[in-house]
Structures are given as C-alpha cells and as structure tokens.
Design a protein around this motif. Structure first.
Motif, mmCIF file in Angstrom:
data_model
loop_
_atom_site.group_PDB
_atom_site.id
_atom_site.type_symbol
_atom_site.label_atom_id
_atom_site.label_comp_id
_atom_site.label_asym_id
_atom_site.label_seq_id
_atom_site.Cartn_x
_atom_site.Cartn_y
_atom_site.Cartn_z
ATOM 1 N N PRO A 63 0.796 -1.232 0.000
ATOM 2 C CA PRO A 63 0.000 0.000 0.000
ATOM 3 C C PRO A 63 0.825 1.276 0.000
ATOM 4 O O PRO A 63 0.284 2.353 -0.245
ATOM 5 C CB PRO A 63 -0.835 -0.121 1.284
ATOM 6 C CG PRO A 63 -0.061 -1.049 2.161
ATOM 7 C CD PRO A 63 0.610 -2.005 1.236
ATOM 8 N N TRP A 64 2.133 1.204 0.275
ATOM 9 C CA TRP A 64 2.957 2.406 0.302
ATOM 10 C C TRP A 64 3.499 2.783 -1.080
ATOM 11 O O TRP A 64 4.202 3.788 -1.225
ATOM 12 C CB TRP A 64 4.121 2.236 1.286
ATOM 13 C CG TRP A 64 4.824 0.926 1.239
ATOM 14 C CD1 TRP A 64 4.592 -0.165 2.021
ATOM 15 C CD2 TRP A 64 5.884 0.557 0.339
ATOM 16 N NE1 TRP A 64 5.436 -1.192 1.673
ATOM 17 C CE2 TRP A 64 6.242 -0.777 0.654
ATOM 18 C CE3 TRP A 64 6.576 1.225 -0.673
ATOM 19 C CZ2 TRP A 64 7.237 -1.457 -0.030
ATOM 20 C CZ3 TRP A 64 7.568 0.548 -1.368
ATOM 21 C CH2 TRP A 64 7.889 -0.772 -1.035
ATOM 22 N N LEU A 65 3.183 2.009 -2.115
ATOM 23 C CA LEU A 65 3.599 2.389 -3.459
ATOM 24 C C LEU A 65 2.892 3.675 -3.886
ATOM 25 O O LEU A 65 1.765 3.939 -3.467
ATOM 26 C CB LEU A 65 3.259 1.277 -4.458
ATOM 27 C CG LEU A 65 4.109 0.016 -4.453
ATOM 28 C CD1 LEU A 65 3.605 -0.949 -5.518
ATOM 29 C CD2 LEU A 65 5.576 0.338 -4.682
ATOM 30 N N PRO A 66 3.526 4.498 -4.729
ATOM 31 C CA PRO A 66 2.842 5.678 -5.263
ATOM 32 C C PRO A 66 1.551 5.290 -5.975
ATOM 33 O O PRO A 66 1.482 4.265 -6.657
ATOM 34 C CB PRO A 66 3.862 6.276 -6.236
ATOM 35 C CG PRO A 66 5.192 5.776 -5.748
ATOM 36 C CD PRO A 66 4.929 4.404 -5.191
ATOM 37 N N ALA A 67 0.527 6.124 -5.822
ATOM 38 C CA ALA A 67 -0.777 5.809 -6.421
ATOM 39 C C ALA A 67 -0.677 5.643 -7.932
ATOM 40 O O ALA A 67 -1.359 4.796 -8.524
ATOM 41 C CB ALA A 67 -1.775 6.909 -6.072
ATOM 42 N N ALA A 68 0.180 6.423 -8.586
ATOM 43 C CA ALA A 68 0.313 6.323 -10.037
ATOM 44 C C ALA A 68 0.872 4.959 -10.450
ATOM 45 O O ALA A 68 0.483 4.401 -11.485
ATOM 46 C CB ALA A 68 1.216 7.437 -10.561
ATOM 47 N N THR A 69 1.764 4.418 -9.647
ATOM 48 C CA THR A 69 2.331 3.100 -9.943
ATOM 49 C C THR A 69 1.273 2.013 -9.818
ATOM 50 O O THR A 69 1.187 1.110 -10.660
ATOM 51 C CB THR A 69 3.502 2.809 -8.999
ATOM 52 O OG1 THR A 69 4.513 3.808 -9.168
ATOM 53 C CG2 THR A 69 4.100 1.436 -9.274
ATOM 54 N N VAL A 70 0.465 2.094 -8.771
ATOM 55 C CA VAL A 70 -0.596 1.099 -8.583
ATOM 56 C C VAL A 70 -1.618 1.184 -9.717
ATOM 57 O O VAL A 70 -2.062 0.162 -10.260
ATOM 58 C CB VAL A 70 -1.275 1.302 -7.213
ATOM 59 C CG1 VAL A 70 -2.421 0.309 -7.035
ATOM 60 C CG2 VAL A 70 -0.260 1.148 -6.086
ATOM 61 N N ARG A 71 -1.989 2.419 -10.110
ATOM 62 C CA ARG A 71 -2.944 2.576 -11.220
ATOM 63 C C ARG A 71 -2.385 1.984 -12.502
ATOM 64 O O ARG A 71 -3.116 1.354 -13.276
ATOM 65 C CB ARG A 71 -3.282 4.053 -11.417
ATOM 66 C CG ARG A 71 -4.216 4.639 -10.373
ATOM 67 C CD ARG A 71 -4.806 5.962 -10.840
ATOM 68 N NE ARG A 71 -3.756 6.958 -11.106
ATOM 69 C CZ ARG A 71 -3.303 7.808 -10.186
ATOM 70 N NH1 ARG A 71 -3.803 7.772 -8.957
ATOM 71 N NH2 ARG A 71 -2.375 8.689 -10.499
ATOM 72 N N ARG A 72 -1.096 2.183 -12.736
ATOM 73 C CA ARG A 72 -0.486 1.638 -13.947
ATOM 74 C C ARG A 72 -0.589 0.115 -13.979
ATOM 75 O O ARG A 72 -0.928 -0.479 -15.016
ATOM 76 C CB ARG A 72 0.977 2.084 -14.031
ATOM 77 C CG ARG A 72 1.843 1.351 -15.050
ATOM 78 C CD ARG A 72 1.371 1.536 -16.489
ATOM 79 N NE ARG A 72 1.453 2.902 -16.906
ATOM 80 C CZ ARG A 72 2.570 3.518 -17.341
ATOM 81 N NH1 ARG A 72 3.715 2.860 -17.382
ATOM 82 N NH2 ARG A 72 2.524 4.770 -17.740
ATOM 83 N N LEU A 73 -0.317 -0.540 -12.859
ATOM 84 C CA LEU A 73 -0.399 -1.997 -12.800
ATOM 85 C C LEU A 73 -1.800 -2.488 -13.135
ATOM 86 O O LEU A 73 -1.973 -3.429 -13.924
ATOM 87 C CB LEU A 73 0.015 -2.489 -11.414
ATOM 88 C CG LEU A 73 1.478 -2.261 -11.014
ATOM 89 C CD1 LEU A 73 1.683 -2.627 -9.549
ATOM 90 C CD2 LEU A 73 2.415 -3.069 -11.896
#
Length: 288
Positions: free
Chosen positions: A58-68
């Motif tokens: 959950p500590w990943l940047p939101a943009a990185t999670v959205r990309r995945l």
C-alpha cells in the motif's frame, strides 16, 4: 519457465540465496516507461513465463498502482496476480525473495500467488528509528512523540506481525518480540549510525544468519525519517517454505479455475466458496 515474480523497483530484489533461485522482474513505473512500453514489457513476461505475480504494497505511489491495474485491464488477462501485501519495504523484499524461491518447486502459479499471504505471517519487520515524530504506520503515544525531540533518541519499532515501539535506554522492555522459529535477519542502513540491529537484536532473536542490504528507496517515506536502520527476519530455507505451503489444503478457484490455498484466489481475488451447511442431525428415533 517458472512463474515470474515482479516488483516495481530494483531495490526490492534481494540477492538470491543460491544459484537456483531466479531473479525478479522489475515493472517500471510511469515516470520511467510510458503505457505502450509497459504493455510490451508485461506481454513479454507473460509470453516467457505464462503467469506473472506482482507484490503491491500500500505504500507504493498511487500512479504506480494505477499503472499496474491499467495494464492488466487492457491486456484482459487472468494470468496477472496483483497481491496487496502490507509489509514495510525491506519485509516486502524478503517476501518477494521467498516467492522467487518457491517458483522452482512443483507449485502451480495459483498456489504461489496465494502463498504470499501465508508467508507474510512469518515475517518480522521493523526498524531502529532516530525519530517517531512522523511515524504513522503504528500507534505512537504522546510520550514517544515528546522523546523524539531529543537529538540522541532512538526507538525500536516493529511494524509486523505485531506493532511494538520502545525507546532504547528506557526502563521498559526494548527488544521487539522475535520469531519463535529459525530465521535469517536482513538489515539496511539509512542515515542512523548504529550497530544495535546486528549487535543486539540479532543475538536476542537467535537468528541463524545476518545479511546487510542497501536501503530501499521507499523506506524513509514508510518510516517517516531517513534516520533509520531497517530490518526484516524470515524463514530462509526452501525446504521449510515448501513444507509450509504444501501442508495447506489446495482448492480450485470457482471463478478462474486456478489452484489456491487459503480463503482467496491470488489472481482474481475471488473468495473461496463457503462449504454447504451441514444437514441437521435427525433427532427422530427409529421404532422397534
């Protein structure tokens, strides 16, 4: 080829414990690769490995999670598992290494993905901090906040599996509760000059080995300070990891059909179907 295990940063890939353990794929974040490049990158991994398992803390940047999630949606595939595992950065890297170790075993991709939740329970992850003023991952009392203003203060913090915080040198117990099974300890130094983790914590936890690793880039943000020494202890032996996973009953996902252990599929997140209710026992007595 074994199932691909993926991370979003190269500093989450710990050295392999032996020559048989494969590396991890690095899925580059939006700032390093555009969407077309990310689609090609992921498609290539699926072609070579068949299935892809990525740990998504959950500590990943939101943009990185959205990309995945965007890449998985565009590819319209059920062969990508995005695992929401809540561990600190070094603990995440340790779990990723354990999953890499399991890929050389005879487990199916579904079992490997759902094993991540099981193995995370056996990881002890924390840090030695120079300040807890900005720590929001575990409860911090007003007294500890006040002590953070002291330039020489140091705090022993355990985030997983059970939150623990104590000030070094205080009268109360300082050492975080350790694992009750054989582990190796990995630690990474930030801007805090201290030998406490290797010199005191490791012997107290009776770890069987100690390894130093570079500090992950996300550690300072996770712990709220760059003045830290992060640590994580976990089971190092593949034979023990194999026995843990193999001892759990395997089920078939009712949605995507893959194997799973536990109560949820690692690929499609569908919960395990509840068993049908048992038929009520008959209370009628047979007549003679």
């Amino acid at each position: 080829m074994p199932t691909a295990i993926a991370v979003t940063s190269a500093d989450l890939v710990l050295p392999a414990p032996d020559r048989h353990t494969p590396g991890a794929a690095v899925l580059h974040p939006p700032g390093q690769l555009d969407l077309d490049g990310a689609l090609a990158e992921t498609s290539g991994l699926l072609e070579r490995h068949g299935h892809l398992v990525a740990v998504v803390p959950p500590w990943l940047p939101a943009a990185t999670v959205r990309r995945l999630h965007t890449v998985r949606a565009i590819l319209e595939t059920d062969r990508i598992a995005l695992l929401p595992i809540d561990l600190p950065p070094l603990g995440t890297a340790l779990l990723v290494r354990q999953l890499r170790q399991l890929t050389v075993c005879d487990f199916s991709p579904g079992v490997i993905a759902s094993a991540a939740r099981l193995l995370s329970h056996y990881i002890h992850a924390g840090a030695l901090l120079g300040s807890v003023a900005k720590l929001d991952r575990i409860p911090v009392g007003l007294k500890a906040h006040a002590r953070s203003w002291s330039p020489s203060a140091q705090f022993a913090v355990l985030a997983h599996p059970t939150p623990h915080l104590a000030k070094l040198g205080a009268q109360e117990g300082v050492l975080p509760p350790g694992p009750e099974f054989a582990t190796h300890l990995t630690f990474a130094r930030g801007q805090l000059a201290s030998e406490w983790v290797a010199a005191e914590l490791a012997p107290a936890w009776q770890v069987r080995g100690v390894l130093e690793n570079p500090l992950p880039a996300g550690s300072a943000g996770y712990w709220g300070t760059p003045k830290l020494v992060e640590f994580a202890a976990g089971i190092p032996d593949l034979s023990v990891l194999y026995q843990l996973v193999a001892s759990v009953r395997r089920e078939q996902c009712r949605w995507c059909g893959l194997e799973l252990i536990g109560d949820r599929c690692g690929f499609c997140s569908a919960p395990l179907a509840a068993p049908p209710p048992a038929a009520p026992a008959s209370t009628a007595r047979s007549r003679p």
